[in-house]
Motif scaffolding. Structure first.
Motif, PDB file in Angstrom:
ATOM      1  N   HIS A 179       6.980 -13.790   9.469  1.00 12.66           N
ATOM      2  CA  HIS A 179       5.611 -13.444   9.848  1.00 12.66           C
ATOM      3  C   HIS A 179       4.782 -13.102   8.614  1.00 12.66           C
ATOM      4  O   HIS A 179       5.245 -12.424   7.700  1.00 12.66           O
ATOM      5  CB  HIS A 179       5.601 -12.235  10.807  1.00 12.66           C
ATOM      6  N   GLY A 180       3.547 -13.609   8.597  1.00 11.40           N
ATOM      7  CA  GLY A 180       2.646 -13.288   7.507  1.00 11.40           C
ATOM      8  C   GLY A 180       3.057 -13.914   6.181  1.00 11.40           C
ATOM      9  O   GLY A 180       4.016 -14.689   6.090  1.00 11.40           O
ATOM     10  N   VAL A 181       2.298 -13.583   5.154  1.00  9.68           N
ATOM     11  CA  VAL A 181       2.625 -13.999   3.793  1.00  9.68           C
ATOM     12  C   VAL A 181       3.476 -12.881   3.210  1.00  9.68           C
ATOM     13  O   VAL A 181       2.968 -11.908   2.656  1.00  9.68           O
ATOM     14  CB  VAL A 181       1.346 -14.228   2.963  1.00  9.68           C
ATOM     15  N   ALA A 182       4.803 -13.020   3.370  1.00  6.17           N
ATOM     16  CA  ALA A 182       5.687 -11.893   3.059  1.00  6.17           C
ATOM     17  C   ALA A 182       7.051 -12.375   2.600  1.00  6.17           C
ATOM     18  O   ALA A 182       7.479 -13.493   2.900  1.00  6.17           O
ATOM     19  CB  ALA A 182       5.834 -10.987   4.277  1.00  6.17           C
ATOM     20  N   THR A 183       7.723 -11.511   1.849  1.00  9.37           N
ATOM     21  CA  THR A 183       9.085 -11.775   1.390  1.00  9.37           C
ATOM     22  C   THR A 183       9.878 -10.475   1.444  1.00  9.37           C
ATOM     23  O   THR A 183       9.311  -9.386   1.474  1.00  9.37           O
ATOM     24  CB  THR A 183       9.097 -12.288  -0.067  1.00  9.37           C
ATOM     25  N   THR A 184      11.201 -10.616   1.439  1.00  7.69           N
ATOM     26  CA  THR A 184      12.076  -9.456   1.276  1.00  7.69           C
ATOM     27  C   THR A 184      12.871  -9.636  -0.006  1.00  7.69           C
ATOM     28  O   THR A 184      13.465 -10.686  -0.241  1.00  7.69           O
ATOM     29  CB  THR A 184      13.025  -9.285   2.474  1.00  7.69           C
ATOM     30  N   VAL A 185      12.864  -8.598  -0.830  1.00  8.27           N
ATOM     31  CA  VAL A 185      13.515  -8.631  -2.139  1.00  8.27           C
ATOM     32  C   VAL A 185      14.699  -7.675  -2.119  1.00  8.27           C
ATOM     33  O   VAL A 185      14.592  -6.557  -1.611  1.00  8.27           O
ATOM     34  CB  VAL A 185      12.536  -8.195  -3.254  1.00  8.27           C
ATOM     35  N   THR A 186      15.823  -8.117  -2.655  1.00  2.03           N
ATOM     36  CA  THR A 186      16.953  -7.216  -2.860  1.00  2.03           C
ATOM     37  C   THR A 186      17.119  -6.971  -4.358  1.00  2.03           C
ATOM     38  O   THR A 186      16.778  -7.821  -5.181  1.00  2.03           O
ATOM     39  CB  THR A 186      18.260  -7.777  -2.278  1.00  2.03           C
ATOM     40  N   PHE A 187      17.650  -5.778  -4.674  1.00  2.00           N
ATOM     41  CA  PHE A 187      17.781  -5.352  -6.058  1.00  2.00           C
ATOM     42  C   PHE A 187      19.240  -5.048  -6.382  1.00  2.00           C
ATOM     43  O   PHE A 187      20.072  -4.882  -5.482  1.00  2.00           O
ATOM     44  CB  PHE A 187      16.915  -4.120  -6.311  1.00  2.00           C
ATOM     45  N   ALA A 188      19.535  -4.994  -7.665  1.00  2.00           N
ATOM     46  CA  ALA A 188      20.920  -4.905  -8.123  1.00  2.00           C
ATOM     47  C   ALA A 188      21.623  -3.640  -7.651  1.00  2.00           C
ATOM     48  O   ALA A 188      22.849  -3.609  -7.568  1.00  2.00           O
ATOM     49  CB  ALA A 188      20.969  -4.990  -9.655  1.00  2.00           C
ATOM     50  N   THR A 194      10.475  -5.109   1.483  1.00  2.00           N
ATOM     51  CA  THR A 194       9.720  -6.135   2.184  1.00  2.00           C
ATOM     52  C   THR A 194       8.268  -6.026   1.743  1.00  2.00           C
ATOM     53  O   THR A 194       7.654  -4.959   1.849  1.00  2.00           O
ATOM     54  CB  THR A 194       9.827  -5.968   3.709  1.00  2.00           C
ATOM     55  N   LEU A 195       7.739  -7.124   1.224  1.00  2.00           N
ATOM     56  CA  LEU A 195       6.421  -7.131   0.592  1.00  2.00           C
ATOM     57  C   LEU A 195       5.505  -8.090   1.341  1.00  2.00           C
ATOM     58  O   LEU A 195       5.810  -9.284   1.456  1.00  2.00           O
ATOM     59  CB  LEU A 195       6.528  -7.564  -0.871  1.00  2.00           C
ATOM     60  N   ARG A 196       4.412  -7.565   1.855  1.00  2.99           N
ATOM     61  CA  ARG A 196       3.445  -8.401   2.568  1.00  2.99           C
ATOM     62  C   ARG A 196       2.155  -8.465   1.757  1.00  2.99           C
ATOM     63  O   ARG A 196       1.617  -7.427   1.350  1.00  2.99           O
ATOM     64  CB  ARG A 196       3.175  -7.853   3.970  1.00  2.99           C
ATOM     65  N   PHE A 197       1.659  -9.668   1.548  1.00  2.00           N
ATOM     66  CA  PHE A 197       0.547  -9.880   0.628  1.00  2.00           C
ATOM     67  C   PHE A 197      -0.777 -10.194   1.322  1.00  2.00           C
ATOM     68  O   PHE A 197      -1.795 -10.345   0.651  1.00  2.00           O
ATOM     69  CB  PHE A 197       0.886 -11.012  -0.342  1.00  2.00           C
ATOM     70  N   ASP A 198      -0.785 -10.307   2.640  1.00  2.00           N
ATOM     71  CA  ASP A 198      -1.990 -10.721   3.358  1.00  2.00           C
ATOM     72  C   ASP A 198      -2.520  -9.605   4.243  1.00  2.00           C
ATOM     73  O   ASP A 198      -2.922  -9.817   5.380  1.00  2.00           O
ATOM     74  CB  ASP A 198      -1.734 -11.976   4.184  1.00  2.00           C
ATOM     75  N   GLY A 199      -2.537  -8.393   3.708  1.00  2.25           N
ATOM     76  CA  GLY A 199      -3.096  -7.275   4.453  1.00  2.25           C
ATOM     77  C   GLY A 199      -4.591  -7.431   4.658  1.00  2.25           C
ATOM     78  O   GLY A 199      -5.243  -8.276   4.037  1.00  2.25           O
ATOM     79  N   PRO A 200      -5.173  -6.612   5.532  1.00  3.12           N
ATOM     80  CA  PRO A 200      -6.603  -6.726   5.842  1.00  3.12           C
ATOM     81  C   PRO A 200      -7.483  -6.525   4.609  1.00  3.12           C
ATOM     82  O   PRO A 200      -7.184  -5.699   3.742  1.00  3.12           O
ATOM     83  CB  PRO A 200      -6.834  -5.593   6.852  1.00  3.12           C
ATOM     84  N   THR A 201      -8.569  -7.277   4.543  1.00  5.80           N
ATOM     85  CA  THR A 201      -9.527  -7.135   3.449  1.00  5.80           C
ATOM     86  C   THR A 201     -10.710  -6.255   3.841  1.00  5.80           C
ATOM     87  O   THR A 201     -11.551  -5.942   2.998  1.00  5.80           O
ATOM     88  CB  THR A 201     -10.036  -8.511   2.990  1.00  5.80           C
ATOM     89  N   GLU A 202     -10.781  -5.878   5.114  1.00  7.18           N
ATOM     90  CA  GLU A 202     -11.768  -4.887   5.541  1.00  7.18           C
ATOM     91  C   GLU A 202     -11.161  -3.508   5.344  1.00  7.18           C
ATOM     92  O   GLU A 202     -10.060  -3.236   5.822  1.00  7.18           O
ATOM     93  CB  GLU A 202     -12.157  -5.093   6.999  1.00  7.18           C
TER      94      GLU A 202
END
Length: 297
Positions: A179-188, A194-202
């Motif tokens: 869903h959305g423009v998002a990814t999940t990143v795992t670290f060492a 989970t990072l979502r890049f298309d949050g509201p602009t209003e």
């Protein structure tokens, strides 16, 4: 006294950072160069007068006249060639976000820093907001959710830098989210974000939920007051880096590759690791972006 050179007046960062440097007792703005991509010649002249700085015709002319330099051009394709000259000359160098638009540029900068041992700093100021600084201080692993807005590359760097800073370990894998423009990143260290890049602009804001040593939330609005709260510690860290008292270069370069890895995941809709050859296929044209760029003020 640390005499700082400012390269590129395109964004609002040049004015804000110069004000903070001029207000300090241990730093001053000594030199300025601007390529005219965004600002007028009159703006550059006024900037130099306001900060009592010398205007240079070429960035490299500053090398023997400044103690540190800030590369602030909005065209990130300029970052590598300009920064490398100063790094090779041993001048502590700040590179604004996004540090680079290709993995080749990131690795070239990394190699130059490692070879010369020159202090390096930059990236996004958002991780230095006080509400996020407490998150990065939590020991152990993190489960993070962060949301941003606008361009997933130019603005997305705020989210990727924040995740890398709070989680405190190198990234190992990025997967797309349905869903959305998002990814999940795992670290060492086992952390995930989970990072979502298309949050509201209003009423736009950066939002973060972190479950680490405790559960914390933060909302950072795009107001001048909120910017000031993050810029103060950001510039303080730059000064500490220029003095040789702090080194965050490993985190900064890993965060720069994370941003590109996220772009690869979003573009190709596949899982990406740091060794994935798709990283080399991701390039963002800084010149094209600059042609349409309008500064915040």
């Amino acid at each position: 006294m640390i005499n700082v050179g400012i390269i590129g007046l395109d964004t609002s960062h040049s004015e804000k950072f110069a004000e903070l440097l001029s207000d300090r007792s241990d730093t001053t703005v000594r030199g300025v160069w601007d390529g005219g991509d965004v600002r007028s010649d009159a703006y550059t002249e006024a900037f130099c007068r306001d900060h009592r700085a010398r205007r240079y015709d070429r960035p490299e002319e500053m090398i023997d006249h400044v103690d540190a330099v800030m590369v602030l051009t909005v065209d990130w394709d300029r970052h590598r060639p300009i920064a490398v000259r100063f790094l090779e000359a041993g001048v502590p160098t700040f590179v604004d976000k996004p540090i680079a638009g290709s993995i080749d540029d990131v690795e070239a900068l990394r190699r130059t820093v490692e070879r010369n041992g020159t202090p390096f700093y930059g990236g996004s100021a958002v991780p230095y907001h006080p509400s996020l600084a407490v998150m990065r201080g939590d020991d152990g692993t993190h489960d993070l959710f962060a949301a941003g807005y606008n361009d997933p590359f130019y603005y997305g760097v705020h989210i990727t830098d924040t995740a890398r800073t709070i989680c405190g370990a190198d990234w190992t894998r990025i997967v797309p989210v349905d869903h959305g423009v998002a990814t999940t990143v795992t670290f060492a260290d086992g952390s995930s974000a989970t990072l979502r890049f298309d949050g509201p602009t209003e009423n736009p804001a950066f939002g973060v939920l972190d479950v680490g040593g405790t559960t914390r939330t933060a909302r950072i609005d795009g107001t001048a007051e909120e910017l000031d709260r993050m810029y103060d510690p950001f510039i303080e860290t730059f000064v500490e880096t220029a003095r040789g008292d702090r080194d965050e270069s490993d985190r900064l370069f890993d965060a720069a590759t994370l941003l590109l890895g996220v772009q690869a995941t979003l573009e190709f809709d596949v899982a990406v690791t740091p060794e994935n050859p798709l990283l080399a296929d991701v390039t963002h044209d800084g010149g094209s972006f600059t042609e349409t760029y309008e500064p915040f003020y």
